[in-house]
Design a protein around this motif. Sequence first.
Motif, PDB file in Angstrom:
ATOM      1  N   GLY A   1     -53.485 -35.463 -47.827  1.00 28.70           N
ATOM      2  CA  GLY A   1     -52.746 -34.217 -47.982  1.00 28.70           C
ATOM      3  C   GLY A   1     -53.172 -33.099 -47.056  1.00 28.70           C
ATOM      4  N   ILE A   2     -54.145 -33.346 -46.206  1.00 26.50           N
ATOM      5  CA  ILE A   2     -54.550 -32.310 -45.244  1.00 26.50           C
ATOM      6  C   ILE A   2     -53.411 -32.041 -44.268  1.00 26.50           C
ATOM      7  CG2 ILE A   2     -56.179 -31.716 -43.414  1.00 26.50           C
ATOM      8  CD1 ILE A   2     -58.259 -33.430 -44.867  1.00 26.50           C
ATOM      9  N   ASN A   3     -52.788 -33.109 -43.802  1.00 34.53           N
ATOM     10  CA  ASN A   3     -51.630 -32.989 -42.911  1.00 34.53           C
ATOM     11  C   ASN A   3     -50.489 -33.837 -43.454  1.00 34.53           C
ATOM     12  OD1 ASN A   3     -54.241 -33.225 -40.810  1.00 34.53           O
ATOM     13  ND2 ASN A   3     -52.903 -31.458 -40.495  1.00 34.53           N
ATOM     14  N   TRP A   4     -49.263 -33.333 -43.288  1.00 32.81           N
ATOM     15  CA  TRP A   4     -48.073 -34.055 -43.719  1.00 32.81           C
ATOM     16  C   TRP A   4     -47.098 -34.185 -42.555  1.00 32.81           C
ATOM     17  CZ3 TRP A   4     -47.394 -36.191 -48.554  1.00 32.81           C
ATOM     18  CH2 TRP A   4     -48.305 -35.799 -49.531  1.00 32.81           C
ATOM     19  N   ALA A   5     -46.328 -35.260 -42.575  1.00 35.24           N
ATOM     20  CA  ALA A   5     -45.286 -35.457 -41.567  1.00 35.24           C
ATOM     21  C   ALA A   5     -44.011 -35.916 -42.257  1.00 35.24           C
ATOM     22  CB  ALA A   5     -45.723 -36.481 -40.525  1.00 35.24           C
TER      23      ALA A   5
ATOM     24  N   LEU B   1     -35.495 -36.078 -48.553  1.00 34.79           N
ATOM     25  CA  LEU B   1     -36.607 -36.111 -47.608  1.00 34.79           C
ATOM     26  C   LEU B   1     -37.724 -37.035 -48.089  1.00 34.79           C
ATOM     27  CD1 LEU B   1     -37.011 -32.345 -46.594  1.00 34.79           C
ATOM     28  CD2 LEU B   1     -35.765 -34.146 -45.377  1.00 34.79           C
ATOM     29  N   ILE B   2     -38.365 -37.708 -47.135  1.00 35.85           N
ATOM     30  CA  ILE B   2     -39.604 -38.444 -47.389  1.00 35.85           C
ATOM     31  C   ILE B   2     -40.677 -37.885 -46.468  1.00 35.85           C
ATOM     32  CG2 ILE B   2     -40.786 -40.675 -47.323  1.00 35.85           C
ATOM     33  CD1 ILE B   2     -38.146 -42.048 -47.864  1.00 35.85           C
ATOM     34  N   HIS B   3     -41.797 -37.531 -47.045  1.00 35.29           N
ATOM     35  CA  HIS B   3     -42.965 -37.104 -46.273  1.00 35.29           C
ATOM     36  C   HIS B   3     -44.122 -38.063 -46.545  1.00 35.29           C
ATOM     37  CE1 HIS B   3     -40.755 -33.247 -46.045  1.00 35.29           C
ATOM     38  NE2 HIS B   3     -41.504 -32.997 -44.982  1.00 35.29           N
ATOM     39  N   PHE B   4     -45.077 -38.102 -45.628  1.00 36.64           N
ATOM     40  CA  PHE B   4     -46.246 -38.952 -45.813  1.00 36.64           C
ATOM     41  C   PHE B   4     -47.484 -38.264 -45.257  1.00 36.64           C
ATOM     42  CE2 PHE B   4     -44.741 -39.903 -41.589  1.00 36.64           C
ATOM     43  CZ  PHE B   4     -45.897 -40.125 -40.842  1.00 36.64           C
ATOM     44  N   THR B   5     -48.626 -38.661 -45.781  1.00 40.31           N
ATOM     45  CA  THR B   5     -49.913 -38.190 -45.276  1.00 40.31           C
ATOM     46  C   THR B   5     -50.863 -39.380 -45.190  1.00 40.31           C
ATOM     47  OG1 THR B   5     -51.809 -36.717 -45.681  1.00 40.31           O
ATOM     48  CG2 THR B   5     -50.693 -37.581 -47.618  1.00 40.31           C
ATOM     49  N   THR B   6     -51.739 -39.357 -44.208  1.00 40.61           N
ATOM     50  CA  THR B   6     -52.744 -40.414 -44.060  1.00 40.61           C
ATOM     51  C   THR B   6     -54.154 -39.893 -44.299  1.00 40.61           C
ATOM     52  OG1 THR B   6     -52.869 -40.020 -41.676  1.00 40.61           O
ATOM     53  CG2 THR B   6     -51.308 -41.692 -42.437  1.00 40.61           C
ATOM     54  N   ASN B   7     -54.253 -38.596 -44.674  1.00 45.55           N
ATOM     55  CA  ASN B   7     -55.584 -38.012 -44.890  1.00 45.55           C
ATOM     56  C   ASN B   7     -55.647 -37.217 -46.201  1.00 45.55           C
ATOM     57  OD1 ASN B   7     -54.070 -35.773 -44.164  1.00 45.55           O
ATOM     58  ND2 ASN B   7     -55.010 -35.576 -42.143  1.00 45.55           N
TER      59      ASN B   7
ATOM     60  N   ASP C   1     -44.873 -48.848 -40.886  1.00 48.27           N
ATOM     61  CA  ASP C   1     -45.782 -48.081 -40.034  1.00 48.27           C
ATOM     62  C   ASP C   1     -46.370 -46.864 -40.761  1.00 48.27           C
ATOM     63  OD1 ASP C   1     -43.597 -46.410 -40.142  1.00 48.27           O
ATOM     64  OD2 ASP C   1     -43.063 -46.620 -38.022  1.00 48.27           O
ATOM     65  N   GLY C   2     -46.503 -46.997 -42.062  1.00 45.34           N
ATOM     66  CA  GLY C   2     -47.152 -45.935 -42.833  1.00 45.34           C
ATOM     67  C   GLY C   2     -46.274 -44.745 -43.141  1.00 45.34           C
ATOM     68  N   GLY C   3     -44.949 -44.873 -42.918  1.00 44.21           N
ATOM     69  CA  GLY C   3     -44.036 -43.793 -43.269  1.00 44.21           C
ATOM     70  C   GLY C   3     -43.416 -43.082 -42.083  1.00 44.21           C
ATOM     71  N   LYS C   4     -43.845 -43.387 -40.884  1.00 40.99           N
ATOM     72  CA  LYS C   4     -43.274 -42.716 -39.709  1.00 40.99           C
ATOM     73  C   LYS C   4     -41.783 -42.995 -39.598  1.00 40.99           C
ATOM     74  CE  LYS C   4     -47.618 -43.021 -37.107  1.00 40.99           C
ATOM     75  NZ  LYS C   4     -48.287 -43.610 -35.912  1.00 40.99           N
ATOM     76  N   SER C   5     -41.412 -44.236 -39.800  1.00 39.16           N
ATOM     77  CA  SER C   5     -40.002 -44.608 -39.724  1.00 39.16           C
ATOM     78  C   SER C   5     -39.679 -45.588 -40.849  1.00 39.16           C
ATOM     79  CB  SER C   5     -39.682 -45.238 -38.364  1.00 39.16           C
ATOM     80  OG  SER C   5     -40.449 -46.418 -38.165  1.00 39.16           O
ATOM     81  N   TRP C   6     -38.427 -45.529 -41.299  1.00 35.24           N
ATOM     82  CA  TRP C   6     -37.953 -46.408 -42.371  1.00 35.24           C
ATOM     83  C   TRP C   6     -36.710 -47.134 -41.870  1.00 35.24           C
ATOM     84  CZ3 TRP C   6     -40.120 -46.293 -47.516  1.00 35.24           C
ATOM     85  CH2 TRP C   6     -41.169 -45.367 -47.665  1.00 35.24           C
ATOM     86  N   PHE C   7     -36.499 -48.332 -42.342  1.00 30.66           N
ATOM     87  CA  PHE C   7     -35.299 -49.079 -41.994  1.00 30.66           C
ATOM     88  C   PHE C   7     -34.679 -49.657 -43.260  1.00 30.66           C
ATOM     89  CE2 PHE C   7     -38.969 -51.878 -41.493  1.00 30.66           C
ATOM     90  CZ  PHE C   7     -38.603 -53.026 -42.175  1.00 30.66           C
ATOM     91  N   SER C   8     -33.364 -49.820 -43.207  1.00 29.50           N
ATOM     92  CA  SER C   8     -32.623 -50.273 -44.374  1.00 29.50           C
ATOM     93  C   SER C   8     -32.844 -51.755 -44.628  1.00 29.50           C
ATOM     94  CB  SER C   8     -31.130 -50.004 -44.183  1.00 29.50           C
ATOM     95  OG  SER C   8     -30.382 -50.561 -45.249  1.00 29.50           O
TER      96      SER C   8
END
Length: 214
Positions: free
Chosen positions: A86-90, A78-84, A137-144
């Motif tokens: 650590g207040i919110n993670w996706a 899994l990869i998660h990211f936050t833009t604030n 896009d900051g972690g929303k999507s990744w491509f090979s």
Amino acid sequence: KRLYMGGNKLLRSDDQGSTWREISWDLTRGVPKEMQKLMGQSWSIDQLARKSSMAQIVTIAESQLDENILFVGSGDGLIHFTTNGGINWAKSSVPGLPEYARVHHIVASNFDKLVAYAACHNYMGGDYKPYIYKTTDGGKSWFSITNNLPELGSTFSIAEDHLDNNLLFIGTLYGVYFSNDGGKEWIPLKSGIPPACVMDLDIQRRENDLVVST
């Protein structure tokens, strides 16, 4: 100075490690059901954690351009990211990555806060393919960006040059590869480097050197 430490949750220290606070929930899949009964007995979560690092955070990357942007990879794919901060993670979308692959190393770009790279592998699953990903896009999507890498050669580490954003290096099961076009084409780096397993690499900025650990 900020420090980060991972178990199944991410911890942050703002006083060089004197105190720590949780800034995430569990960012792993948890212990797989098939591992919860081994060697004829049931194991507690704590026992399993000591025996395996699958359900653990194994790599953390903070953007050098925005301290609120963090990328976290787990030993169970899994990869998660936050833009604030650590207040919110996706959770990120990482197409083509096997379910329990290891997200071994993530680096945030030196040039664009929305860009990061991830080196993953499924070595423990008997799969020796390379898995190299990029997000723009900051972690929303990744491509090979695996592209022309050899089909057999698990990928463990990645580095982005600090002066040229198109110059990338990766450590694989059989040596170092580099790309000078952002990952479109990979070239083996020889010049005395043996075809050994490269578990880590980094850029030594002051001397403009590549440091490789086999």
